[in-house]
Design a protein around this motif. Structure first.
Motif, PDB file in Angstrom:
ATOM      1  N   SER A 171       0.807  -1.203   0.000  1.00  0.00           N
ATOM      2  CA  SER A 171       0.000   0.000   0.000  1.00  0.00           C
ATOM      3  C   SER A 171       0.839   1.252   0.000  1.00  0.00           C
ATOM      4  O   SER A 171       0.384   2.290  -0.441  1.00  0.00           O
ATOM      5  CB  SER A 171      -0.905   0.004   1.216  1.00  0.00           C
ATOM      6  OG  SER A 171      -0.116  -0.213   2.345  1.00  0.00           O
ATOM      7  N   THR A 187      -4.959  -3.645  -5.049  1.00  0.00           N
ATOM      8  CA  THR A 187      -3.837  -2.706  -5.110  1.00  0.00           C
ATOM      9  C   THR A 187      -3.398  -2.506  -6.556  1.00  0.00           C
ATOM     10  O   THR A 187      -3.191  -1.376  -7.012  1.00  0.00           O
ATOM     11  CB  THR A 187      -2.648  -3.241  -4.281  1.00  0.00           C
ATOM     12  OG1 THR A 187      -3.068  -3.388  -2.952  1.00  0.00           O
ATOM     13  CG2 THR A 187      -1.471  -2.308  -4.368  1.00  0.00           C
ATOM     14  N   LYS A 247      -5.741   1.379   2.069  1.00  0.00           N
ATOM     15  CA  LYS A 247      -5.219   0.052   1.797  1.00  0.00           C
ATOM     16  C   LYS A 247      -4.354  -0.462   2.938  1.00  0.00           C
ATOM     17  O   LYS A 247      -4.406  -1.639   3.291  1.00  0.00           O
ATOM     18  CB  LYS A 247      -4.447   0.038   0.476  1.00  0.00           C
ATOM     19  CG  LYS A 247      -4.079  -1.327  -0.062  1.00  0.00           C
ATOM     20  CD  LYS A 247      -5.234  -2.296  -0.100  1.00  0.00           C
ATOM     21  CE  LYS A 247      -6.355  -1.931  -1.058  1.00  0.00           C
ATOM     22  NZ  LYS A 247      -5.979  -1.993  -2.452  1.00  0.00           N
ATOM     23  N   MET A 294     -12.459   2.375  -0.026  1.00  0.00           N
ATOM     24  CA  MET A 294     -11.914   1.763  -1.233  1.00  0.00           C
ATOM     25  C   MET A 294     -12.979   1.711  -2.326  1.00  0.00           C
ATOM     26  O   MET A 294     -12.689   1.913  -3.514  1.00  0.00           O
ATOM     27  CB  MET A 294     -11.412   0.359  -0.904  1.00  0.00           C
ATOM     28  CG  MET A 294     -10.889  -0.430  -2.066  1.00  0.00           C
ATOM     29  SD  MET A 294      -9.830  -1.761  -1.522  1.00  0.00           S
ATOM     30  CE  MET A 294     -11.065  -2.972  -1.068  1.00  0.00           C
TER      31      MET A 294
END
Lengths: 768, 114
Positions: free
Chosen positions: A85, A142, A175, A218
């Motif tokens: 992250s 990611t 993240k 997210m």
């Protein structure tokens, strides 16, 4: 795998950076960023761009290099949180951002970066939905978010770059907290498989709340930070028009990616914390200790605050980082939550609804996905690696088969290629320099040399004949030196010739006298062809060189030899004074060669023939009386000559090298005429000691100049007058030359006397 | 004259290359020697050909370029050291392996040394 991929990318990046440095003329980042136009207009720009982007894409796991990232997540939670992250994958993004002012702004940048980012965004978002491993889901998400940032950077608009910066910050916060939440779940339940993890809400409501907030960020749900940057992203995809009539594709695909990202975020929330009962877990889950939650709480708090009050919290940071990214004024942008009813909001809305719809129909989707056989990238990767290694082993085995003959051939072939190709560009072989007329003697000498060379060529298998004709060549070469005003060279060549021929004769005693016929006719023809080609090229180069006027630095040496070096023999002054350090190195090499040979000869199992190759025994009269007597009488004379040559060397042809060789030849003659035993009884010279003292004297002369405050090997000379003798010169270079003299004698005799010793009874005991 | 020297350099190079490509140690060493003659002559001729030039300063004659001469002088001596090292290596290889092939293979059948 991670190392291989990112390492390869790193090499490409390195090449790209070197190219940038070439174009800009500086590796200073400030200079590079200021010279963006220069880089973009240079011819190397496509190469620079592709190489740098290769580095950035592999590092930040962009499609098609994305596959290494999920495999690298096997690391423990703190490491993978950090890796995925924040730092490592962002390094590639950071690189693109940093070089943005220098490289961006062209169509090429737009096409490559945008399309790569788009592909990564979609592939990552899609794959994330189907991962059963918690960390697998996060890893692919990611990848997808990195694709999003890359896409934004590729859009060539300043606002998009700001959005990219903003998303970097937001992604890092949500993240990292999600990875830590995944770590907590893993730690408390012993599993990361979402098929087993269900209904954790009852066991750990606190962690669940935190994870859900982060996951919603997210997904891009309003009031959280992810919403803001996603909104900006949607707006940017709408604004660009570089794809012409197909520009609508970008926002549509961006919305599709948004749908999937909402779906996998939902899956993370629903599958783990709700959705029925636990399936045979190794541990009974419970809330983690207080300290495991604090970092998550902080990050989730940041998500919230940024999401609600962006103008207050993040504007300053975003402004400064965007300014450094763009290297110019940041465009106007607003960080409000509510921009009114507009297209980006609609897109967010579609994404939310679509995501929920996709997630609720996940059973059908999973069944659809299950039709594709799941390939483990790691296995494919390993297969490819094996193929590459096998292929290089085959090539390597062909090149390096242990045959010196093969290596020599390959080497000479490449010499031929690398000399012939540039030679074909030379149109006028003959230059304008006036040539010397050929006279009769020179023609005769050339003919003799040519005959000797051809004899060597034809009878090279009869080794004695070949050796004799080679010595003829050497003699003519020394005559050539004498003819063209190089007496020093002629003297050196002559004495070296004598020593070499004696050495090779002696060696022939231990080697077969004839070469067996082994080469096939085709290889003889091949070698002859190659030899003719290289010989022809050499002759052409020489002729072209000699008929063009030289550019020489000789004038400096000619002007300074007398005033600076105190000698009129410029060749000798160069050797012992101007280039004294070179000469010092060379006599060291000579000494090392002598010692190496000494070691090679020691403990050698010898092959000692008692007859020659025809079976005729060697002559009984080993030391003919005439030769012995004459040689003994010659020795003092020869030594006198060598002393004379040595002393006059600085001002007339001569010097340490030549004098040393003459002395060596005189001593070798004694060995030949009288035998090793005779010499051993009379000569107490230790040749290793001679080499050592020669090198010490030469080195010491050089160091002595330190005592007077001059650099190494500075020479000194002056003139003195003595009664009866008159005026004479003393120079420190003379002492240096003495060192050269001693080393040459020592090395030459160490080689020859030791080899000669082997033919007598005096050889070492363990010789078979 | 330049033409003659060029021909000599070319011929010596060709002979040297051919001998260096042979399979036995002694011709290879001879080839190295011949090649070094060619190379020395080539470097020497880089100073251009001067007939009846002055060997030393102040003799009132056309002085040849001393730099190639100095280079070649040391090259001759180093060349001798190289030749000597190569030939001793060849003797050693013959003593240890029983044959004088450059590839350093152990003795094979039908290749008994004399």
């Amino acid at each position: 795998m991670a190392l291989t991929i990112t390492g390869m990318g790193g090499l490409a990046l390195f090449a790209g950076i070197l190219l940038i440095g070439q174009v800009v003329g500086s590796y200073n980042l400030t200079d590079v960023l200021a010279q963006g136009d220069l880089i973009r207009s240079s011819e190397a720009y496509p190469f620079i761009l592709i190489l740098v982007l290769l580095g950035a894409f592999t590092k930040s796991a962009q499609f098609p290099f994305h596959f290494w990232l999920p495999h690298a997540m096997a690391a423990p939670t703190p490491v993978s949180a950090y890796l995925h992250s924040a730092t490592m994958v962002k390094a590639g993004i950071f690189l693109m951002g940093r070089l943005y002012p220098a490289l961006a702004g062209t169509d090429m940048w737009f096409v490559i970066v945008t399309l790569t980012g788009l592909a990564t965004l979609l592939v990552g978002a899609y794959m994330a939905l189907f991962k059963h491993d918690l960390k697998g889901l996060l890893a692919y998400s990611t990848i997808s978010h990195l694709g999003l940032i890359t896409l934004l950077l590729g859009l060539n608009s300043k606002l998009a770059a700001v959005a990219a910066t903003f998303h970097i910050i937001n992604h890092a916060t949500f993240k990292a907290s999600l990875f830590m939440a995944a770590g907590i779940i893993d730690h408390e339940t012993g599993s990361r498989d979402m098929r087993k993890l269900n209904g954790l809400w009852r066991f750990m409501p606190h962690t669940a709340t935190l994870a859900m907030v982060a996951a919603l960020a997210m997904a891009g749900v309003p009031l959280l930070n992810g919403f803001l940057s996603k909104e900006m992203f949607f707006a940017e995809t709408l604004h660009q028009g570089s794809l012409g009539a197909l520009s609508w594709i970008l926002p549509v695909l961006a919305t599709v990616a948004g749908v999937f990202s909402v779906a996998y975020s939902l899956r993370f929330i629903h599958d783990v914390f709700f959705n029925g009962e636990l399936v045979d877990l190794p541990k009974t889950p419970h809330e983690p200790p207080r300290y495991m939650k604090i970092p998550v709480e902080i990050l989730v708090g940041v998500c919230f605050i940024v999401g609600i009050a962006p103008g207050i919290v993040i504007a300053g940071l975003l402004h400064s980082s965007s300014t450094s990214l763009l290297q110019s004024a940041t465009p106007e942008y607003s960080l409000a939550i509510w921009h009114g009813l507009n297209f980006p909001l609609l897109m967010s809305f579609i994404a939310l609804i679509g995501g929920i719809a996709v997630y609720s129909s996940r059973k059908q989707l999973f069944a659809f996905q299950a039709q594709f056989p799941e390939k483990d990238v790691k296995i494919i990767f390993d297969q490819w690696m094996k193929r590459i290694v096998d292929a290089s082993t085959v090539v390597y085995g062909k090149l390096e088969n242990g045959s010196l003959q093969r290596y020599t051939l390959l080497f000479l072939l490449s010499v031929a290629v690398f000399t012939t190709v540039p030679m074909s560009n030379l149109i006028n072989l003959e230059g304008v320099r006036a040539t010397l007329p050929a006279d009769g003697v020179s023609i005769v000498a050339t003919v003799i040399l040519a005959i000797a060379a051809i004899v060597t060529l034809i009878w090279h298998r009869k080794r004695m004949i070949a050796l004799v004709s080679v010595s003829v060549i050497g003699l003519v070469v020394s005559l050539i030196f004498a003819r063209f005003s190089a007496p020093d060279l002629a003297l050196t060549q002559l004495s070296v010739e004598v020593v070499t021929v004696i050495l090779l004769m002696l060696a022939l005693f231990f080697l077969p006298q004839i070469t067996p016929k082994a080469a096939s006719p085709s290889s003889v023809v091949r070698d002859l062809g190659l030899a003719t080609l290289i010989g022809g090229v050499m002759a052409s180069i020489s002729y072209a060189m000699m008929t063009h006027d030289p550019v020489t630095i000789a004038d400096f040496f000619l002007a300074n030899a007398k005033t600076g070096g105190g000698g009129t023999n410029v060749v000798n002054v160069i050797l012992v004074d101007f280039r004294g350090f070179d000469t010092f190195g060379e006599i060291t090499v000579l000494g090392i060669a002598g010692l190496g040979i000494y070691k090679l000869i020691a403990r050698m199992k010898l092959f000692m023939p008692s007859t020659d190759f025809r079976g005729i025994p060697w002559a009984e009269d080993r030391h003919p009386m005439m030769l012995a007597t004459v040689s003994r009488a010659l020795l003092p004379l020869a030594l006198l000559v060598s002393a004379y040559i040595f002393l006059r060397g600085h001002n007339l042809p001569g010097g340490g090298f030549i004098a040393g060789l003459i002395t060596a030849v005189a001593l070798i003659l004694q060995y030949i005429a009288n035998g090793v035993d005779f010499m051993k009884a009379r000569s107490k010279l230790d040749y290793q000691w001679l080499i050592a003292s020669g090198l010490l004297i030469a080195g010491g002369t050089g160091m002595a100049s330190w005592l007077f405050g001059y650099p190494f090997l500075t020479s000194w000379f002056d003139y003195f007058t003595l009664p009866w003798i008159g005026k004479f010169e003393l120079a420190s270079a003379l002492i240096f030359d003495l060192g050269v003299y001693l080393t040459v004698i020592g090395a030459t005799l160490l080689i020859l006397a030791n080899l000669g010793k082997l033919t007598t009874d005096d050889r070492p005991e363990d010789v078979v | 004259m330049e033409m003659l020297i060029s021909l000599i350099i070319g011929l010596l190079t060709a002979v040297g290359v051919f001998l260096v490509l042979r399979g036995r140690t002694f011709p290879v060493v001879l080839g190295l020697t011949v090649l070094s003659y060619a190379v020395n002559l080539f470097i020497f001729s880089a100073g251009r050909l001067v007939i009846d030039g002055a060997a030393v300063l102040n003799s009132g004659l056309n002085t040849p370029d001393p730099i190639p001469q100095a280079l070649v002088l040391t090259a001759i001596v180093i060349g001798f050291a190289m030749t000597a090292f190569a030939i001793i290596l060849a003797i050693r290889a013959r003593a240890d392996l029983g044959n004088d092939h450059v590839d350093g293979r152990l003795q094979t059948d039908g290749e008994k040394s004399k």
